[in-house]
Motif scaffolding. Structure first.
Motif, mmCIF file in Angstrom:
data_model
loop_
_atom_site.group_PDB
_atom_site.id
_atom_site.type_symbol
_atom_site.label_atom_id
_atom_site.label_comp_id
_atom_site.label_asym_id
_atom_site.label_seq_id
_atom_site.Cartn_x
_atom_site.Cartn_y
_atom_site.Cartn_z
ATOM 1 N N PHE A 42 34.497 38.255 37.937
ATOM 2 C CA PHE A 42 33.436 39.025 38.598
ATOM 3 C C PHE A 42 33.263 40.332 37.837
ATOM 4 O O PHE A 42 34.235 41.065 37.610
ATOM 5 N N SER A 43 32.034 40.607 37.456
ATOM 6 C CA SER A 43 31.746 41.810 36.688
ATOM 7 C C SER A 43 30.568 42.539 37.333
ATOM 8 O O SER A 43 29.415 42.102 37.219
ATOM 9 N N PHE A 44 30.875 43.620 38.032
ATOM 10 C CA PHE A 44 29.863 44.406 38.731
ATOM 11 C C PHE A 44 29.401 45.571 37.856
ATOM 12 O O PHE A 44 30.145 46.055 36.989
ATOM 13 N N GLU A 86 21.000 50.199 51.256
ATOM 14 C CA GLU A 86 20.514 48.860 50.885
ATOM 15 C C GLU A 86 21.037 48.398 49.533
ATOM 16 O O GLU A 86 21.086 47.195 49.260
ATOM 17 N N ASN A 87 21.430 49.331 48.672
ATOM 18 C CA ASN A 87 21.821 48.971 47.310
ATOM 19 C C ASN A 87 23.326 49.018 47.075
ATOM 20 O O ASN A 87 23.782 48.735 45.970
ATOM 21 N N SER A 88 24.095 49.369 48.093
ATOM 22 C CA SER A 88 25.545 49.514 47.908
ATOM 23 C C SER A 88 26.306 48.227 48.187
ATOM 24 O O SER A 88 27.538 48.209 48.115
ATOM 25 N N VAL A 89 25.597 47.145 48.479
ATOM 26 C CA VAL A 89 26.239 45.896 48.891
ATOM 27 C C VAL A 89 25.678 44.726 48.083
ATOM 28 O O VAL A 89 24.504 44.700 47.719
ATOM 29 N N VAL A 90 26.561 43.749 47.829
ATOM 30 C CA VAL A 90 26.179 42.505 47.166
ATOM 31 C C VAL A 90 26.574 41.352 48.070
ATOM 32 O O VAL A 90 27.706 41.313 48.584
ATOM 33 N N VAL A 91 25.652 40.416 48.275
ATOM 34 C CA VAL A 91 25.920 39.233 49.101
ATOM 35 C C VAL A 91 25.622 37.988 48.244
ATOM 36 O O VAL A 91 24.539 37.861 47.668
ATOM 37 N N ARG A 92 26.589 37.076 48.176
ATOM 38 C CA ARG A 92 26.416 35.857 47.385
ATOM 39 C C ARG A 92 27.027 34.657 48.110
ATOM 40 O O ARG A 92 27.987 34.798 48.876
ATOM 41 N N LYS A 93 26.458 33.490 47.818
ATOM 42 C CA LYS A 93 27.074 32.225 48.250
ATOM 43 C C LYS A 93 27.754 31.624 47.029
ATOM 44 O O LYS A 93 27.152 31.506 45.951
ATOM 45 N N ILE A 99 25.848 46.341 41.694
ATOM 46 C CA ILE A 99 25.023 45.258 41.158
ATOM 47 C C ILE A 99 25.926 44.141 40.657
ATOM 48 O O ILE A 99 26.937 44.394 39.977
ATOM 49 N N LEU A 100 25.573 42.899 40.971
ATOM 50 C CA LEU A 100 26.215 41.724 40.394
ATOM 51 C C LEU A 100 25.106 40.863 39.806
ATOM 52 O O LEU A 100 24.278 40.308 40.532
ATOM 53 N N ASP A 101 25.074 40.771 38.489
ATOM 54 C CA ASP A 101 23.950 40.150 37.783
ATOM 55 C C ASP A 101 24.083 38.629 37.768
ATOM 56 O O ASP A 101 24.394 38.011 36.745
ATOM 57 N N THR A 102 23.882 38.027 38.936
ATOM 58 C CA THR A 102 23.902 36.566 39.077
ATOM 59 C C THR A 102 22.802 36.171 40.054
ATOM 60 O O THR A 102 22.192 37.027 40.702
ATOM 61 N N SER A 103 22.577 34.875 40.174
ATOM 62 C CA SER A 103 21.670 34.384 41.208
ATOM 63 C C SER A 103 22.361 34.508 42.570
ATOM 64 O O SER A 103 23.561 34.790 42.652
ATOM 65 N N GLU A 161 38.296 48.887 39.394
ATOM 66 C CA GLU A 161 37.528 48.672 38.173
ATOM 67 C C GLU A 161 36.372 47.724 38.496
ATOM 68 O O GLU A 161 36.487 46.884 39.405
ATOM 69 N N PRO A 162 35.269 47.802 37.749
ATOM 70 C CA PRO A 162 34.108 46.975 38.088
ATOM 71 C C PRO A 162 34.256 45.496 37.732
ATOM 72 O O PRO A 162 33.531 44.649 38.260
#
Length: 273
Positions: free
Chosen positions: A82-84, A155-162, A65-69, A126-127
């Motif tokens: 970056f804090s996962f 589906e939940n093991s990946v984070v995609v961001r721009k 999880i990456l708690d951003t938009s 480290e996260p």
């Protein structure tokens, strides 16, 4: 000529004949027994094989999880934090099972593969960490990895961001983040010793599924072509020592390259004894 002289002449001719015959017989025998000229064996390169890797724990509930938009905006380039959050998965632990022994394995354990613009990943145990990000519009893909670098595929093991960085960032890639996309992960870098016998081939696919009748991944390894119709890890066997070229392509059911800036990627690795 008396009889004695006559017999001496005959004896001399007979002796000469016997000597000549013996020499010819010896020569013929040597010719028959002479070993054939050794023909040097051709240098036979091992056959390259690509096959499924089995035996890895599934981690079906592992979550990154990456708690951003979906768009991360920063006015200045440079180091970014970056804090996962990681759930149902232990960073730094050694992955259980036989694959940790037969594949190139990180002694630091399980980690996150952090990939910016489909470039070679950086591994993070480290996260929370810092990464240098230049001006521009970038595309981040991060996913959980086993200690031997096999990605966790759910589906939940990946984070995609721009990432939109700078005052006037340029989008040089024009990536549609909702389109079918191939993200390269392994092989990477240098392999030595037992790590050269089986080399992990692994990637992430976004916004698509692979099948015999649908989209596929085409792998070219030193020019030899392989078609992958399941999103599962594979191993490459029979690679020669030295530099190896690997190309991955995301293609449609007809074998045509699917448009996208990341859907064709070429990497080089090195194998050493």
């Amino acid at each position: 000529m008396n009889k004695k002289t006559h017999y001496q002449i005959i004896a001399t001719f007979l002796l000469f004949f016997v000597i000549i015959s013996c020499k010819q017989e010896k020569k013929a025998t040597e010719t028959i027994n002479k070993p054939e000229t050794e023909i040097p064996e051709e240098v036979v390169q091992p056959k390259i094989i690509v096959e499924k890797l089995e035996g890895s724990p599934t981690y079906a509930d592992a979550t990154l999880i990456l708690d951003t938009s979906k768009e991360i905006i920063a006015k200045k380039s440079g180091e970014m934090d970056f804090s996962f959050n990681v759930e149902n998965y232990e960073l730094g632990a050694q992955t259980k099972g036989p694959n940790a022994q037969k594949l190139a394995n990180s002694g630091k354990g399980q980690h996150i593969h952090f990939i910016l613009n489909n470039q070679p990943y950086s591994a993070h145990y480290e996260p929370s960490f810092k990464k240098e990000v230049p001006d521009g519009i970038h595309h981040l893909v991060a996913f959980l990895s086993r200690s031997f670098h096999e990605s966790v595929k759910n589906e939940n093991s990946v984070v995609v961001r721009k990432l939109i960085i700078g005052e006037k960032p340029e989008d040089k890639l024009s990536l549609d983040m909702e389109a079918p996309t191939l993200i390269y992960s392994r092989p990477k870098g240098e392999y030595t010793g037992n790590g050269t016998k089986e080399v992990l081939l692994d990637f992430f696919v976004l916004n698509t599924k692979l099948s015999k009748e649908g989209n596929k991944v085409r792998a070219k390894i030193n020019g030899e072509e392989f078609t992958i119709t399941e999103w599962v890890p594979h191993v490459i066997k029979g690679l020669p020592m030295g530099e190896v070229t690997i190309q991955l392509e995301l293609v449609d059911e007809a074998g045509n390259l699917i448009p996208g800036p990341f859907n064709q990627v070429t990497r080089k690795i090195t194998l050493k004894n």
